[in-house]
Design a protein around this motif. Structure first.
Motif, mmCIF file in Angstrom:
data_model
loop_
_atom_site.group_PDB
_atom_site.id
_atom_site.type_symbol
_atom_site.label_atom_id
_atom_site.label_comp_id
_atom_site.label_asym_id
_atom_site.label_seq_id
_atom_site.Cartn_x
_atom_site.Cartn_y
_atom_site.Cartn_z
ATOM 1 N N LEU A 168 0.827 -1.201 0.000
ATOM 2 C CA LEU A 168 0.000 0.000 0.000
ATOM 3 C C LEU A 168 0.864 1.255 0.000
ATOM 4 N N PHE A 169 1.914 1.274 0.824
ATOM 5 C CA PHE A 169 2.677 2.501 1.040
ATOM 6 C C PHE A 169 4.047 2.545 0.365
ATOM 7 N N VAL A 170 4.660 1.414 0.077
ATOM 8 C CA VAL A 170 6.063 1.414 -0.338
ATOM 9 C C VAL A 170 6.231 0.989 -1.793
ATOM 10 N N VAL A 171 5.798 -0.203 -2.119
ATOM 11 C CA VAL A 171 6.118 -0.813 -3.415
ATOM 12 C C VAL A 171 5.671 0.035 -4.606
ATOM 13 N N PRO A 172 4.465 0.660 -4.590
ATOM 14 C CA PRO A 172 4.022 1.395 -5.777
ATOM 15 C C PRO A 172 4.382 2.874 -5.800
ATOM 16 N N ASP A 173 5.032 3.396 -4.768
ATOM 17 C CA ASP A 173 5.151 4.851 -4.610
ATOM 18 C C ASP A 173 6.564 5.318 -4.913
ATOM 19 N N HIS A 174 6.760 5.914 -6.089
ATOM 20 C CA HIS A 174 8.113 6.344 -6.463
ATOM 21 C C HIS A 174 8.607 7.500 -5.612
ATOM 22 N N TYR A 175 7.715 8.273 -4.984
ATOM 23 C CA TYR A 175 8.167 9.288 -4.041
ATOM 24 C C TYR A 175 8.909 8.628 -2.879
ATOM 25 N N VAL A 176 8.444 7.450 -2.478
ATOM 26 C CA VAL A 176 9.053 6.747 -1.351
ATOM 27 C C VAL A 176 10.339 6.069 -1.772
ATOM 28 N N PHE A 177 10.281 5.232 -2.794
ATOM 29 C CA PHE A 177 11.464 4.412 -3.037
ATOM 30 C C PHE A 177 12.599 5.170 -3.721
ATOM 31 N N ARG A 178 12.322 6.319 -4.369
ATOM 32 C CA ARG A 178 13.443 7.075 -4.941
ATOM 33 C C ARG A 178 14.311 7.664 -3.831
ATOM 34 N N MET A 179 13.694 8.122 -2.731
ATOM 35 C CA MET A 179 14.477 8.648 -1.615
ATOM 36 C C MET A 179 15.340 7.553 -0.993
ATOM 37 N N LEU A 180 14.757 6.379 -0.789
ATOM 38 C CA LEU A 180 15.524 5.288 -0.202
ATOM 39 C C LEU A 180 16.641 4.840 -1.149
ATOM 40 N N CYS A 181 16.339 4.820 -2.440
ATOM 41 C CA CYS A 181 17.361 4.469 -3.433
ATOM 42 C C CYS A 181 18.528 5.442 -3.375
ATOM 43 N N SER A 182 18.225 6.739 -3.159
ATOM 44 C CA SER A 182 19.293 7.749 -3.119
ATOM 45 C C SER A 182 20.258 7.517 -1.962
ATOM 46 N N GLN A 183 19.811 6.757 -0.952
ATOM 47 C CA GLN A 183 20.656 6.454 0.203
ATOM 48 C C GLN A 183 21.182 5.028 0.160
ATOM 49 N N GLY A 184 21.115 4.418 -1.020
ATOM 50 C CA GLY A 184 21.753 3.127 -1.213
ATOM 51 C C GLY A 184 20.881 1.915 -0.992
ATOM 52 N N VAL A 185 19.597 2.102 -0.683
ATOM 53 C CA VAL A 185 18.697 0.964 -0.528
ATOM 54 C C VAL A 185 18.352 0.443 -1.920
ATOM 55 N N GLN A 186 18.464 -0.848 -2.112
ATOM 56 C CA GLN A 186 18.195 -1.441 -3.416
ATOM 57 C C GLN A 186 16.688 -1.521 -3.668
ATOM 58 N N LEU A 187 16.281 -1.167 -4.899
ATOM 59 C CA LEU A 187 14.861 -1.260 -5.238
ATOM 60 C C LEU A 187 14.341 -2.674 -5.052
ATOM 61 N N ALA A 188 15.196 -3.661 -5.319
ATOM 62 C CA ALA A 188 14.778 -5.050 -5.140
ATOM 63 C C ALA A 188 14.429 -5.342 -3.690
ATOM 64 N N ASP A 189 15.131 -4.705 -2.753
ATOM 65 C CA ASP A 189 14.847 -4.926 -1.336
ATOM 66 C C ASP A 189 13.548 -4.265 -0.897
ATOM 67 N N LEU A 190 13.018 -3.392 -1.747
ATOM 68 C CA LEU A 190 11.746 -2.735 -1.461
ATOM 69 C C LEU A 190 10.589 -3.386 -2.212
ATOM 70 N N GLY A 191 10.863 -4.496 -2.850
ATOM 71 C CA GLY A 191 9.808 -5.238 -3.534
ATOM 72 C C GLY A 191 9.369 -4.655 -4.853
ATOM 73 N N VAL A 192 10.119 -3.688 -5.387
ATOM 74 C CA VAL A 192 9.732 -3.076 -6.659
ATOM 75 C C VAL A 192 9.868 -4.121 -7.767
ATOM 76 N N PRO A 193 8.809 -4.398 -8.516
ATOM 77 C CA PRO A 193 8.869 -5.455 -9.533
ATOM 78 C C PRO A 193 9.894 -5.142 -10.615
ATOM 79 N N ARG A 194 10.558 -6.172 -11.081
ATOM 80 C CA ARG A 194 11.565 -6.010 -12.126
ATOM 81 C C ARG A 194 10.981 -6.354 -13.485
ATOM 82 N N ALA A 195 11.370 -5.554 -14.481
ATOM 83 C CA ALA A 195 10.911 -5.799 -15.842
ATOM 84 C C ALA A 195 11.734 -6.878 -16.529
#
Length: 468
Positions: free
Chosen positions: A56-83
């Motif tokens: 609901l809050f993390v996987v679909p929201d690019h406002y959320v995961f782009r900030m975490l990505c900027s600090q080195g968190v891998q998108l895969a660790d946030l459940g972001v689906p891979r193409a």
């Protein structure tokens, strides 16, 4: 412990703050009109429970995961689906814990305010999210999601949403909108026509997309005449599902009004995959003018969202696909870029073109003067990177002196994050109340006028501009 201050975003000076509080009090409970956004119509068609807090809050929201990505968190660790078929974290609790551990990164950002608003006002949480409280918050939200009052339709009604527009691509069959319409539910969910994939020769799959457009409409889209007729047919189809607007995410604000032979030549090259970058850009610009002409005929309000360098990271684009947080604002010219379209239709009565920008330097120099004279033009609210308290205040300060309030269109939330919608509208209402109170206390607006303008900015302008 409250996660939010009751006087957030109001002026520091007590007299002005008191007036802002009073103005806000008259608009805070007005219905939400959401004329442009990206919520999933399947939520309202199926009315299934949201699966879990992470999705609901993390996987679909690019406002959320782009900030975490900027600090080195891998998108895969946030459940972001891979193409590309690569693996990603599937455990929602582990995704949530990663999010909670890094929640401090959002301090001072609008995302922090939106998320805390949802946690407190929607889910009733009263402890700040952190690594220590991650499991408590997860369990609390997850338990709420299991209850019928947290299903999408119930939240829609609880949020006091009068109407919400989703955005679908030109080739979308709109099956979810049909299901909503046929369900008998009273919530008003409409669509908007987004033709980028069949207008932009550089969009992946453009040639196949244009062929599919022809199959959907029965038009010969190998010819320019048939291609334009197919657009008219799809726009009419979208209108049967409530569409009052089209939406165009062009890389720039460039418009063209090409001679017919030149447009046909470039279209032919686009279908053969041989057009140059310059020709592709010219065709996109020409199609903006063609879409404006179609709006004269069918009444759809035209939205232009230019100036984003889409999918800036080739690596992330290859691994995860589009819309994964790597869209970056660019400088955008409007005065020269819009002139061909405005020469063609800029003075036409009944046409509304709503301009957005990611280039704040254009507000007072270009956008406000353009909207302040052309009857077809209106200014959309601060968008994307600027839908923040500071961005909204800057917009009012730079645009109002030339365009006034009534060449703007109120607020839209432009979000995929459903539970952030009340928060985003609340921020806009608070910022506008603060701005209006400041105008009153500095002698630039009458107090009774401020209350009227507040109602206009919150409700009347958006309904009028979007024909809702």
């Amino acid at each position: 412990m409250a996660l939010l201050s009751d006087d957030r975003l109001f002026p520091v000076e007590e007299k002005t703050r008191g007036l802002a509080r009073s103005i806000y009090g008259t608009i805070k409970d007005l219905p939400i009109v959401s004329p442009h956004g990206h919520t999933d119509p399947a939520w309202f068609a199926c009315n299934d429970r949201f699966p879990d807090p992470a999705r609901l809050f993390v996987v679909p929201d690019h406002y959320v995961f782009r900030m975490l990505c900027s600090q080195g968190v891998q998108l895969a660790d946030l459940g972001v689906p891979r193409a590309d078929g690569g693996s990603t974290e599937q455990d929602p609790r582990r995704i949530w814990r990663t999010f909670a551990t890094h929640f401090h990164l959002f301090r001072g950002t609008p995302s922090s305010m939106w998320l805390n608003h949802a946690f407190q006002e929607v889910f009733g949480l009263d402890v700040p999210l952190s690594a220590d409280t991650a499991d408590h918050c997860y369990d609390h939200i997850d338990a709420c999601l299991a209850r019928p009052e947290f299903r999408p339709r119930a939240l829609f009604e609880r949020f006091n949403i009068e109407v919400i527009s989703t955005t679908e691509a030109a080739l979308d069959p709109l099956d979810h909108h049909r299901a909503i319409r046929d369900s008998g539910w009273g919530g008003r969910v409409i669509t908007a026509y987004r033709p980028d994939s069949v207008i932009d020769p550089e969009f992946e799959g453009f040639v196949d997309n244009v062929a599919a457009l022809g199959q959907l409409t029965g038009e010969d889209t190998t010819t320019l005449a048939g291609y334009l007729a197919a657009h008219r047919a799809r726009r009419a189809y979208f209108k049967t599902f409530g569409a009052t607007s089209s939406d165009h995410g062009a890389p720039s604000a460039r418009t063209e009004d090409l001679p017919r032979a030149e447009a046909e030549r470039i279209f032919g090259k686009a279908l053969s995959g041989t057009c140059t970058a310059e020709e592709a850009d010219a065709f996109r610009g020409h199609m903006l003018t063609e879409m404006a002409r179609m709006s004269l005929d069918d009444g759809l309000v035209m939205q232009i969202h230019p100036g984003s360098f889409r999918n800036h990271s080739s690596l992330v684009m290859g691994q995860y696909g589009r819309d994964k947080g790597f869209d970056i604002p660019t400088r955008t010219d409007y005065v020269r870029a819009l002139k061909p379209m405005l020469d063609a239709v800029g003075m036409e009565p009944g046409l509304t073109i709503i301009l957005f920008t990611l280039d704040e330097t254009a507000y007072s120099r270009e956008l406000a003067p353009l909207a302040g004279v052309y009857p077809t033009l209106r200014l959309g609210p601060p968008w994307w990177f600027h839908d923040s308290p500071e961005g909204m205040r800057r917009f009012r300060e730079m645009a109002t002196e030339t365009a006034g309030f009534y060449n703007t269109v109120g607020f839209n939330d432009d979000t995929r994050a459903f539970c952030s919608i009340p928060a985003r509208h609340d921020v806009a209402r608070r910022v506008d109340a603060a701005f209006l109170a400041t105008l009153v206390e500095t002698g630039r607006l009458g107090e009774s006028e401020a209350y009227e303008v507040a109602h206009d900015l919150t409700y009347r302008l958006v309904k009028g501009a979007y024909k809702l």
